[in-house]
Design an enzyme around this catalytic site. Structure first.
Site, short mmCIF file in Angstrom:
data_model
loop_
_atom_site.label_atom_id
_atom_site.label_comp_id
_atom_site.label_asym_id
_atom_site.label_seq_id
_atom_site.Cartn_x
_atom_site.Cartn_y
_atom_site.Cartn_z
N SER A 156 42.33 37.76 43.12
CA SER A 156 41.55 37.42 41.92
C SER A 156 41.33 38.70 41.12
O SER A 156 40.66 39.62 41.59
CB SER A 156 40.21 36.79 42.31
OG SER A 156 39.43 36.59 41.14
N GLY A 157 41.90 38.73 39.94
CA GLY A 157 41.75 39.91 39.09
C GLY A 157 40.29 40.18 38.78
O GLY A 157 39.81 41.31 38.89
N SER A 158 39.58 39.14 38.41
CA SER A 158 38.17 39.27 38.05
C SER A 158 37.28 39.42 39.28
O SER A 158 36.24 40.07 39.23
CB SER A 158 37.72 38.04 37.26
OG SER A 158 37.93 36.87 38.05
N GLY A 159 37.70 38.78 40.36
CA GLY A 159 36.85 38.74 41.56
C GLY A 159 35.66 37.82 41.40
O GLY A 159 34.74 37.84 42.23
N THR A 160 35.68 37.02 40.33
CA THR A 160 34.54 36.13 40.07
C THR A 160 34.94 34.65 40.01
O THR A 160 34.06 33.80 39.86
CB THR A 160 33.86 36.47 38.73
OG1 THR A 160 34.82 36.34 37.68
CG2 THR A 160 33.29 37.88 38.71
N THR A 161 36.21 34.34 40.09
CA THR A 161 36.65 32.94 39.96
C THR A 161 35.99 32.12 41.08
O THR A 161 36.15 32.43 42.27
CB THR A 161 38.20 32.88 40.03
OG1 THR A 161 38.71 33.70 38.98
CG2 THR A 161 38.71 31.46 39.86
N GLU A 218 48.52 39.71 37.27
CA GLU A 218 49.28 38.66 37.96
C GLU A 218 50.70 39.13 38.30
O GLU A 218 51.21 38.86 39.39
CB GLU A 218 49.28 37.39 37.09
CG GLU A 218 47.87 36.81 36.98
CD GLU A 218 47.44 36.47 35.55
OE1 GLU A 218 48.31 36.20 34.71
OE2 GLU A 218 46.21 36.49 35.27
O1 LIG Z 1 45.74 31.81 35.36
C1 LIG Z 1 45.10 32.79 35.09
C2 LIG Z 1 44.94 33.21 33.64
O2 LIG Z 1 46.06 32.80 32.89
C3 LIG Z 1 44.57 34.66 33.36
O3 LIG Z 1 45.63 35.47 32.89
C4 LIG Z 1 44.39 33.53 36.18
O4 LIG Z 1 45.29 33.93 37.16
C5 LIG Z 1 43.33 32.58 36.79
O5 LIG Z 1 42.43 32.19 35.79
C6 LIG Z 1 42.58 33.26 37.94
O6 LIG Z 1 41.89 34.40 37.47
P1 LIG Z 1 41.49 35.56 38.44
O7 LIG Z 1 40.82 34.92 39.63
O8 LIG Z 1 40.55 36.43 37.67
O9 LIG Z 1 42.74 36.30 38.84
#
Ligand SMILES: O=C([C@H](O)CO)[C@H](O)[C@H](O)COP(=O)(O)O
Length: 194
Positions: free
Chosen positions: A96-101, A161
């Site tokens: 998770s890029g944000s770590g908050t999903t 990603e």
């Molecule tokens: O699908 C996504 C979006 O298009 C952002 O570029 C993300 O991968 C998805 O929303 C999950 O987000 P993170 O948990 O913050 O990686």
């Protein structure tokens, strides 16, 4: 000879592809490889590996799950109908890029409560996901709602990603090198119903 609209499009496409490759290269140069390498023994020692990620991050994790399966690890994708309960001795590999999903944080909470180790791949160590993780590997990429363009010129979390997929492929290549099983043997595990 004058440039046609199609020449201009080709040039723009070429420039964007080069920019995407450049951003991934720059990210790799900033990576803490010791921090990433610490994931390998956790995967090798896990009873089973569960992967979880939402949206495009989840797609990168799913792609990696296939490669870990090719290596002979027992791997499950969270959310699939055949994925069993996680427990002690298992690893949840959470991207998770944000770590908050919220679905990912929830999965990490439940995995930790069940005694599993949580390995997070994220852009930050300051997040609800990171707080639940046994180990965090940080990819210095933009978060999906960081629209400022300072870290990446790409839309939303694209760089994160892409780099998750590249990093997990590098992890696979390293584990495969240690394992030494010929490619033909790994290929026998590839889906034969596709
Ligand atoms: O699908 C996504 C979006 O298009 C952002 O570029 C993300 O991968 C998805 O929303 C999950 O987000 P993170 O948990 O913050 O990686």
């Amino acid at each position: 000879m004058s440039k046609t609209p199609s020449d201009a499009l080709s040039t723009t496409l070429h420039n964007h592809l080069e920019q995407i490759i450049r951003e991934n290269q720059q990210l790799a140069e900033k990576l803490d490889f010791d921090q990433v390498a610490a994931i390998l023994p956790l995967l090798q020692q896990a009873n089973r590996v569960f992967v979880v990620g939402a949206g495009r991050t989840g797609l990168a994790l799913k792609a990696a799950a296939m490669r870990l399966m090719h290596l002979g690890l027992t791997v499950f994708v969270v959310g699939e109908t055949t994925t069993p309960a996680i427990g002690s001795g298992d690893v949840l590999l959470a991207g998770s890029g944000s770590g908050t999903t919220s679905s990912i944080v929830k999965a990490a909470e439940k995995a930790a409560a069940a005694g599993a180790r949580v390995v997070a791949i994220s852009t930050t160590t300051s997040s609800p996901l990171a707080a639940l993780a046994t180990h965090v590997a940080v990819l210095p990429a933009a978060q999906k709602q960081d629209h400022g363009g300072e870290i990446s010129a790409q839309y939303a979390g694209s760089l994160f990603e892409q780099s998750v997929l590249l990093l997990l492929d590098a992890i696979f290549q390293t584990l495969w090198g240690l394992d030494g099983t010929p490619a033909e043997e790994l290929w026998k595990r590839h889906a034969n119903l596709e």
